[in-house]
Scaffold this active site. Sequence first.
Site, PDB file in Angstrom:
ATOM      1  N   HIS A 113      49.737  41.723  41.575  1.00 56.79           N
ATOM      2  CA  HIS A 113      50.042  40.976  40.350  1.00 56.79           C
ATOM      3  C   HIS A 113      50.930  41.798  39.431  1.00 56.79           C
ATOM      4  CE1 HIS A 113      47.282  42.674  37.187  1.00 56.79           C
ATOM      5  NE2 HIS A 113      46.449  42.908  38.180  1.00 56.79           N
ATOM      6  N   ASP A 125      47.335  48.969  36.046  1.00 54.94           N
ATOM      7  CA  ASP A 125      46.850  47.606  36.302  1.00 54.94           C
ATOM      8  C   ASP A 125      47.854  46.571  35.793  1.00 54.94           C
ATOM      9  OD1 ASP A 125      45.320  45.398  36.876  1.00 54.94           O
ATOM     10  OD2 ASP A 125      43.921  45.699  35.223  1.00 54.94           O
ATOM     11  N   GLU A 159      47.513  36.808  36.673  1.00 56.90           N
ATOM     12  CA  GLU A 159      46.291  37.233  37.354  1.00 56.90           C
ATOM     13  C   GLU A 159      45.202  37.541  36.347  1.00 56.90           C
ATOM     14  OE1 GLU A 159      43.428  40.231  39.077  1.00 56.90           O
ATOM     15  OE2 GLU A 159      44.717  40.355  37.315  1.00 56.90           O
ATOM     16  N   GLU A 160      45.601  38.163  35.247  1.00 55.01           N
ATOM     17  CA  GLU A 160      44.625  38.611  34.256  1.00 55.01           C
ATOM     18  C   GLU A 160      43.923  37.446  33.559  1.00 55.01           C
ATOM     19  OE1 GLU A 160      43.658  41.478  34.172  1.00 55.01           O
ATOM     20  OE2 GLU A 160      45.259  42.922  34.551  1.00 55.01           O
ATOM     21  N   ASP A 188      45.945  45.988  44.181  1.00 58.03           N
ATOM     22  CA  ASP A 188      45.677  45.842  42.750  1.00 58.03           C
ATOM     23  C   ASP A 188      45.086  47.148  42.236  1.00 58.03           C
ATOM     24  OD1 ASP A 188      45.059  45.011  40.213  1.00 58.03           O
ATOM     25  OD2 ASP A 188      43.960  43.217  40.816  1.00 58.03           O
ATOM     26  N   HIS A 282      42.560  48.050  31.118  1.00 58.19           N
ATOM     27  CA  HIS A 282      42.776  46.977  30.140  1.00 58.19           C
ATOM     28  C   HIS A 282      42.918  47.501  28.705  1.00 58.19           C
ATOM     29  CE1 HIS A 282      41.348  43.289  32.704  1.00 58.19           C
ATOM     30  NE2 HIS A 282      42.360  43.940  33.251  1.00 58.19           N
TER      31      HIS A 282
END
Length: 312
Positions: A113, A125, A159-160, A188, A282
Amino acid sequence: MRILIALAAALMVTGTTAAQAAAPAVAAAPNINVANVQAHLAKFQSIATSNGGNRAHGRPGHKASVDWVKSKLDAAGFTTQVQSFSYGGATGYNVIADYPGGDANNVVMLGAHLDSVTRGPGINDNGSGSASILEVALQMKATNFKPTKHVRFGWWGAEELGLIGSKAYVRSLASADKSKIKAYLNFDMTGSPNPGYFVYNGREAGSPAGSVALQQKLEAAFAAISVKTELTDVDGRSDHAAFAAAGIPTSGTYAGGDETKTAAQVAKWGGTAGQYFDRCYHQSCDTSSNINATALDRHADVIASTLWTLAA
């Protein structure tokens, strides 16, 4: 005649068949230069910095990432398309890239992603997985790899927010086109700063038949570079889920996220026990400094090795 007899005798001694002797040798996968992967990550960081600090769905940083990845693939001779979809009142994008040649009825697909969360640039990420498969794709062209199977790559949007882009892609495929995809590998987070070496469990609930074989190929590729692995149940949290739901065999690799590294894992891999694999998961600190170059290098080499094995 004497030459033919001698060849036959030699084949009997070695246990090699005439067909095997006549078959061309399969080229070895290239050793992926981690500096090239890091250069791609630096570009993602630059894009985020110039576009509000992130590369999230519906934000200019994501579209700029899409355009840049597509430009690199176009220059390398891939056939590319940008697939758009709508979610949450914004337009999202997937990049699909097909390498020329190979059996169109027997497709090997790799994906990662390309979006981040809104709080940061998303360099581990999932700039890490996106950059890794991008460099592997570029090395297919650079080494003039000629796979017998058709190879396709996907960089997914949103994706998130719930695997939106990959679901949109799989949903857009006709049944016949889904059946042509014989393997999907997902990457990922491959550069986590306190890294692990995880392979998606092919026996996880919902995994289609054939997933264990993909898992074992990834494990073998890590073993070939003397890296021990553990299996992980991803529980449908990444983009392989849409492919698995469509009956397509799946696996992938993962360097770890918001799980705590154990003392046993430190004994196996090094690093720090009691801390997350990715302390910036994140968060705004998921920048270019949030990458372990050794993990990034090893995962990229495993991606290349497994692709060459599967496609050739």
